[in-house]
Design a protein around this motif. Structure first.
Motif, PDB file in Angstrom:
ATOM      1  N   GLY A 185      -0.051   5.915   4.825  1.00 16.97           N
ATOM      2  CA  GLY A 185       0.689   5.082   5.778  1.00 16.97           C
ATOM      3  C   GLY A 185       1.882   4.404   5.135  1.00 16.97           C
ATOM      4  O   GLY A 185       3.029   4.577   5.556  1.00 16.97           O
TER       5      GLY A 185
ATOM      6  N   GLU B 221       2.354  -1.479  -4.673  1.00 20.76           N
ATOM      7  CA  GLU B 221       1.176  -0.606  -4.845  1.00 20.76           C
ATOM      8  C   GLU B 221       0.525  -0.932  -6.181  1.00 20.76           C
ATOM      9  O   GLU B 221       1.182  -0.979  -7.203  1.00 20.76           O
ATOM     10  CB  GLU B 221       1.611   0.864  -4.783  1.00 20.76           C
ATOM     11  N   ARG B 222      -0.804  -1.100  -6.132  1.00 24.19           N
ATOM     12  CA  ARG B 222      -1.497  -1.515  -7.364  1.00 24.19           C
ATOM     13  C   ARG B 222      -1.686  -0.353  -8.344  1.00 24.19           C
ATOM     14  O   ARG B 222      -1.778  -0.564  -9.539  1.00 24.19           O
ATOM     15  CB  ARG B 222      -2.845  -2.150  -7.028  1.00 24.19           C
TER      16      ARG B 222
ATOM     17  N   ARG C 158     -13.617   6.460   7.517  1.00 21.26           N
ATOM     18  CA  ARG C 158     -12.399   7.244   7.236  1.00 21.26           C
ATOM     19  C   ARG C 158     -12.753   8.723   7.156  1.00 21.26           C
ATOM     20  O   ARG C 158     -13.744   9.090   6.527  1.00 21.26           O
ATOM     21  CB  ARG C 158     -11.724   6.711   5.984  1.00 21.26           C
TER      22      ARG C 158
ATOM     23  N   SER D 140      -7.455   9.043   9.666  1.00 17.20           N
ATOM     24  CA  SER D 140      -7.089  10.196   8.832  1.00 17.20           C
ATOM     25  C   SER D 140      -5.732   9.976   8.183  1.00 17.20           C
ATOM     26  O   SER D 140      -4.943   9.141   8.640  1.00 17.20           O
ATOM     27  CB  SER D 140      -7.037  11.464   9.695  1.00 17.20           C
ATOM     28  N   GLY D 141      -5.480  10.772   7.128  1.00 17.59           N
ATOM     29  CA  GLY D 141      -4.170  10.729   6.495  1.00 17.59           C
ATOM     30  C   GLY D 141      -3.096  11.174   7.461  1.00 17.59           C
ATOM     31  O   GLY D 141      -1.982  10.621   7.504  1.00 17.59           O
ATOM     32  N   SER D 142      -3.435  12.166   8.268  1.00 22.68           N
ATOM     33  CA  SER D 142      -2.503  12.676   9.274  1.00 22.68           C
ATOM     34  C   SER D 142      -2.110  11.565  10.247  1.00 22.68           C
ATOM     35  O   SER D 142      -0.924  11.366  10.551  1.00 22.68           O
ATOM     36  CB  SER D 142      -3.208  13.822  10.001  1.00 22.68           C
TER      37      SER D 142
ATOM     38  N   CYS E 104      -6.998  11.715  -1.051  1.00 22.80           N
ATOM     39  CA  CYS E 104      -8.396  11.998  -0.664  1.00 22.80           C
ATOM     40  C   CYS E 104      -8.496  13.389  -0.031  1.00 22.80           C
ATOM     41  O   CYS E 104      -9.420  14.147  -0.382  1.00 22.80           O
ATOM     42  CB  CYS E 104      -8.910  10.935   0.308  1.00 22.80           C
TER      43      CYS E 104
ATOM     44  N   SER F 222      -0.636  -1.442   4.834  1.00 17.89           N
ATOM     45  CA  SER F 222      -1.401  -0.190   4.960  1.00 17.89           C
ATOM     46  C   SER F 222      -2.348  -0.078   3.770  1.00 17.89           C
ATOM     47  O   SER F 222      -2.183   0.761   2.886  1.00 17.89           O
ATOM     48  CB  SER F 222      -0.439   1.006   5.019  1.00 17.89           C
TER      49      SER F 222
ATOM     50  N   ASP G  42      -5.957   3.546   8.179  1.00 17.92           N
ATOM     51  CA  ASP G  42      -7.398   3.347   8.347  1.00 17.92           C
ATOM     52  C   ASP G  42      -7.756   1.912   8.713  1.00 17.92           C
ATOM     53  O   ASP G  42      -8.829   1.669   9.269  1.00 17.92           O
ATOM     54  CB  ASP G  42      -8.126   3.695   7.046  1.00 17.92           C
TER      55      ASP G  42
ATOM     56  N   GLY H 126       0.829  -1.214   0.000  1.00 15.45           N
ATOM     57  CA  GLY H 126       0.000   0.000   0.000  1.00 15.45           C
ATOM     58  C   GLY H 126       0.851   1.247   0.000  1.00 15.45           C
ATOM     59  O   GLY H 126       1.603   1.481   0.947  1.00 15.45           O
TER      60      GLY H 126
ATOM     61  N   ALA I 145      -0.818  -7.119  -4.023  1.00 15.99           N
ATOM     62  CA  ALA I 145      -0.498  -8.211  -3.100  1.00 15.99           C
ATOM     63  C   ALA I 145      -1.757  -9.041  -2.925  1.00 15.99           C
ATOM     64  O   ALA I 145      -2.804  -8.504  -2.542  1.00 15.99           O
ATOM     65  CB  ALA I 145      -0.044  -7.645  -1.758  1.00 15.99           C
TER      66      ALA I 145
HETATM   67  C1  LIG Z   1     -13.096  12.835   0.879  1.00 17.00           C
HETATM   68  C2  LIG Z   1     -12.010  12.568   1.882  1.00 17.00           C
HETATM   69  C3  LIG Z   1     -11.347  13.633   2.479  1.00 17.00           C
HETATM   70  C4  LIG Z   1     -10.329  13.390   3.393  1.00 17.00           C
HETATM   71  N1  LIG Z   1      -9.702  14.467   3.970  1.00 17.00           N
HETATM   72  C5  LIG Z   1      -8.718  14.256   4.864  1.00 17.00           C
HETATM   73  C6  LIG Z   1      -8.037  15.367   5.451  1.00 17.00           C
HETATM   74  O1  LIG Z   1      -8.323  16.525   5.170  1.00 17.00           O
HETATM   75  N2  LIG Z   1      -7.059  15.096   6.343  1.00 17.00           N
HETATM   76  C7  LIG Z   1      -6.702  13.828   6.668  1.00 17.00           C
HETATM   77  O2  LIG Z   1      -5.776  13.659   7.474  1.00 17.00           O
HETATM   78  N3  LIG Z   1      -7.347  12.748   6.140  1.00 17.00           N
HETATM   79  C8  LIG Z   1      -8.332  12.928   5.251  1.00 17.00           C
HETATM   80  N4  LIG Z   1      -8.969  11.870   4.681  1.00 17.00           N
HETATM   81  C9  LIG Z   1      -8.654  10.491   5.151  1.00 17.00           C
HETATM   82  C10 LIG Z   1      -7.424   9.909   4.458  1.00 17.00           C
HETATM   83  O3  LIG Z   1      -7.549   9.916   3.052  1.00 17.00           O
HETATM   84  C11 LIG Z   1      -7.209   8.453   4.914  1.00 17.00           C
HETATM   85  O4  LIG Z   1      -7.335   8.399   6.312  1.00 17.00           O
HETATM   86  C12 LIG Z   1      -5.838   7.963   4.481  1.00 17.00           C
HETATM   87  O5  LIG Z   1      -5.803   7.887   3.070  1.00 17.00           O
HETATM   88  C13 LIG Z   1      -5.486   6.626   5.119  1.00 17.00           C
HETATM   89  O6  LIG Z   1      -4.215   6.209   4.707  1.00 17.00           O
HETATM   90  P1  LIG Z   1      -3.929   4.642   4.504  1.00 17.00           P
HETATM   91  O7  LIG Z   1      -2.472   4.497   4.206  1.00 17.00           O
HETATM   92  O8  LIG Z   1      -4.519   3.882   5.628  1.00 17.00           O
HETATM   93  O9  LIG Z   1      -4.782   4.252   3.225  1.00 17.00           O
HETATM   94  P2  LIG Z   1      -4.748   4.845   1.748  1.00 17.00           P
HETATM   95  O10 LIG Z   1      -4.192   6.224   1.727  1.00 17.00           O
HETATM   96  O11 LIG Z   1      -6.095   4.602   1.181  1.00 17.00           O
HETATM   97  O12 LIG Z   1      -3.701   3.920   0.991  1.00 17.00           O
HETATM   98  C14 LIG Z   1      -3.931   2.570   0.742  1.00 17.00           C
HETATM   99  C15 LIG Z   1      -3.148   2.188  -0.525  1.00 17.00           C
HETATM  100  O13 LIG Z   1      -2.995   0.768  -0.563  1.00 17.00           O
HETATM  101  C16 LIG Z   1      -3.188   0.318  -1.896  1.00 17.00           C
HETATM  102  N5  LIG Z   1      -3.561  -1.095  -1.777  1.00 17.00           N
HETATM  103  C17 LIG Z   1      -4.589  -1.619  -1.046  1.00 17.00           C
HETATM  104  N6  LIG Z   1      -4.562  -2.955  -1.098  1.00 17.00           N
HETATM  105  C18 LIG Z   1      -3.508  -3.298  -1.876  1.00 17.00           C
HETATM  106  C19 LIG Z   1      -2.969  -4.531  -2.301  1.00 17.00           C
HETATM  107  N7  LIG Z   1      -3.524  -5.698  -1.933  1.00 17.00           N
HETATM  108  N8  LIG Z   1      -1.878  -4.534  -3.109  1.00 17.00           N
HETATM  109  C20 LIG Z   1      -1.311  -3.351  -3.504  1.00 17.00           C
HETATM  110  N9  LIG Z   1      -1.776  -2.140  -3.123  1.00 17.00           N
HETATM  111  C21 LIG Z   1      -2.864  -2.115  -2.314  1.00 17.00           C
HETATM  112  C22 LIG Z   1      -4.261   1.235  -2.440  1.00 17.00           C
HETATM  113  O14 LIG Z   1      -4.223   1.274  -3.862  1.00 17.00           O
HETATM  114  C23 LIG Z   1      -3.857   2.585  -1.805  1.00 17.00           C
HETATM  115  O15 LIG Z   1      -2.949   3.307  -2.632  1.00 17.00           O
HETATM  116  C24 LIG Z   1      -9.970  12.064   3.734  1.00 17.00           C
HETATM  117  C25 LIG Z   1     -10.640  10.994   3.139  1.00 17.00           C
HETATM  118  C26 LIG Z   1     -11.655  11.225   2.225  1.00 17.00           C
HETATM  119  C27 LIG Z   1     -12.338  10.075   1.567  1.00 17.00           C
END
Ligand SMILES: Cc1cc2nc3c(=O)[nH]c(=O)nc-3n(C[C@H](O)[C@H](O)[C@H](O)COP(=O)(O)OP(=O)(O)OC[C@H]3O[C@@H](n4cnc5c(N)ncnc54)[C@H](O)[C@@H]3O)c2cc1C
Length: 415
Positions: free
Chosen positions: A36, A57-58, A184, A323-325, A65, A126, A312, A32, A100
């Motif tokens: 994260g 990463e796919r 999320r 959150s992204g943060s 977001c 992640s 998340d 991912g 993956a």
């Molecule tokens: C509309 C919206 C607004 C937002 N605004 C904010 C904001 O202002 N501030 C903030 O902090 N957060 C915000 N967020 C939340 C934030 O986007 C998420 O909390 C954050 O993206 C989580 O990070 P992550 O690494 O858990 O997942 P993600 O960022 O979703 O990353 C997961 C990655 O893993 C990849 N993946 C998944 N499974 C596989 C696999 N099996 N093989 C290969 N790749 C894979 C996916 O393609 C993706 O790129 C917002 C969300 C939304 C929807």
């Protein structure tokens, strides 16, 4: 790393078109490349360049977001919220464009969709979220024909939803349905409602936004959002709590609640969330069939040894938003812990900070922040009392800070 493992690894990596010359101290695989995973890959390489890191990463690139609601409002575009993975490559991360499909925790390997395996010493997962579509009857069929969208992952539905809003007649109704927390980005739906209302106010003044929220009330920055809605979007935006979507009918454009049906023109229904599919398939989910519990000192899974889960997909610690943060901060806990563990030292807990900005008009923002620290007695991260809080009022200054926050976290995670 043993020679045997290294050879297996080199074989697998050549399938994906990358190569490595020198055997390293150890290999970490990251699944991912979102907030994260990308951050963890980069920080492990920065903190110990002798560790070999492969990121699976796919997607071809990163699309954020955060700020994507401004794209829906027509106030920025997809290019502004998209980044490539070259920054990670410059840190020596091997970026493997693949999916993956399985984790073998006993053999310590990750199987890839295009064939081949990656061997790891430590694995980071992640994957973000996937959805429990079955909890909203009719959802999957309606999504197939595009009559219902979530746009809760930045591509490609964000573009499709923007198109639907542009094509909607003036006088139409946009319905945004919010699932029960946790989901999320707690303030994300209310920011989205504000951005669509701002667009209607400018471009389609007879149109309306209806927020149907399964939660009793606005779940984050409630006072600030409601003030903005009454000052800026009177007669345009309506909020209804305790309104859980149980079914959708794409043909008649209807959202079915427990006690009534509501018809609209554009249906944007957010289904209940859970940890991403790969977490579900790999035995990492521990709680309510939805989330992955971790040791918050290391982010190591409580279910599967040697695997660290971020972002998340985790079972949130008390008072911690998805959150992204937070995902970016989880990554730093995991990176620090993995560097310590691979160097034979004991990891130390870290204190982390969350900041979430939301736009309430094209230029004005509001903010919520919190600080989380390890508590030995409770065995988890807990919010630090008296730290953090919300903006006193919406302002253009907070809007500028929001853009600066986004550009800074994209660079911190990816550049
Ligand atoms: C509309 C919206 C607004 C937002 N605004 C904010 C904001 O202002 N501030 C903030 O902090 N957060 C915000 N967020 C939340 C934030 O986007 C998420 O909390 C954050 O993206 C989580 O990070 P992550 O690494 O858990 O997942 P993600 O960022 O979703 O990353 C997961 C990655 O893993 C990849 N993946 C998944 N499974 C596989 C696999 N099996 N093989 C290969 N790749 C894979 C996916 O393609 C993706 O790129 C917002 C969300 C939304 C929807």
């Amino acid at each position: 790393m043993k020679r045997r493992d290294f050879l297996k690894l080199a074989g697998a990596v050549s399938v994906a078109g990358c190569a490595t010359a020198t055997p390293s101290k150890a290999r970490v695989v990251v699944i991912g490349g979102g907030f994260g995973g990308a951050t963890a890959a980069k920080y492990i390489r920065m903190w110990d360049p002798s560790i070999d890191v492969a990121l699976v990463e796919r997607d071809a690139g990163f699309v954020s977001c955060p700020i994507s609601n401004l794209v829906l409002g027509g106030f920025t575009n997809m290019a502004e919220i998209s980044r490539g993975y070259d920054g990670l490559r410059r840190h020596g991360v091997q970026v493997v464009r693949d999916e993956a499909v399985a984790i073998d925790a006993a053999k310590k390997t990750v199987r890839l969709a295009r064939g081949g395996e990656l061997a790891y010493e430590r694995l980071i997962v992640s994957p973000g979220i996937d959805f429990n579509f079955a909890e909203v009857q009719g959802y999957e069929a309606a999504m197939q024909d595009g009559s219902v969208l979530h746009a809760w992952k930045a591509v490609p539905q964000t573009v499709a939803l923007r198109r639907q809003l542009e094509e909607m007649r003036d006088g139409g109704l946009y319905i945004l349905s919010v699932p029960l927390a946790p989901y999320r980005c707690p303030p994300g739906p209310y920011e989205r409602a504000s951005m669509v209302a701002a667009y209607f106010k400018q471009a389609k003044p007879r149109s309306k936004v209806l927020v149907l929220d399964a939660n009793p009330d606005v779940t984050s920055k409630g006072g600030l959002f409601k003030r903005a809605w009454s000052d800026l979007y009177q007669g345009i935006l309506e909020f209804r709590g305790n309104s859980r979507a149980v079914a959708v009918d794409g043909k008649s454009r209807t959202v079915k609640l427990e006690l009534e049906d509501v018809k609209g023109d554009v249906l944007n229904v957010l289904p209940p969330h859970r940890a991403g599919d790969i977490a579900a398939k790999s035995g990492l989910i521990t709680t309510n069939n939805r989330w992955c519990d971790v040791d918050w000192r290391t982010m190591e899974s409580k279910a599967v040894k040697g695997v660290h889960v971020l972002g998340d997909a985790t079972l949130s610690a008390p008072g911690m938003p998805k959150s992204g943060s937070m995902a970016n901060n989880h990554a730093k806990i995991a990176a620090a812990a993995i560097v310590e563990l691979l160097n034979g030292r004991a990891p130390q807990p870290l204190k982390i900070i969350n900041t979430c900005y939301s736009f309430v008009s094209p230029k004005e923002g509001i903010r919520v922040s919190s600080v989380h620290q390890w508590d030995d007695g409770q065995g988890t991260l807990v919010p630090v009392k008296g730290a953090g809080g919300v903006s006193a009022a919406r302002s253009e200054a907070e809007g500028t800070f929001a853009w600066n926050w986004a550009r800074t976290i994209w660079a911190d995670s990816l550049a």
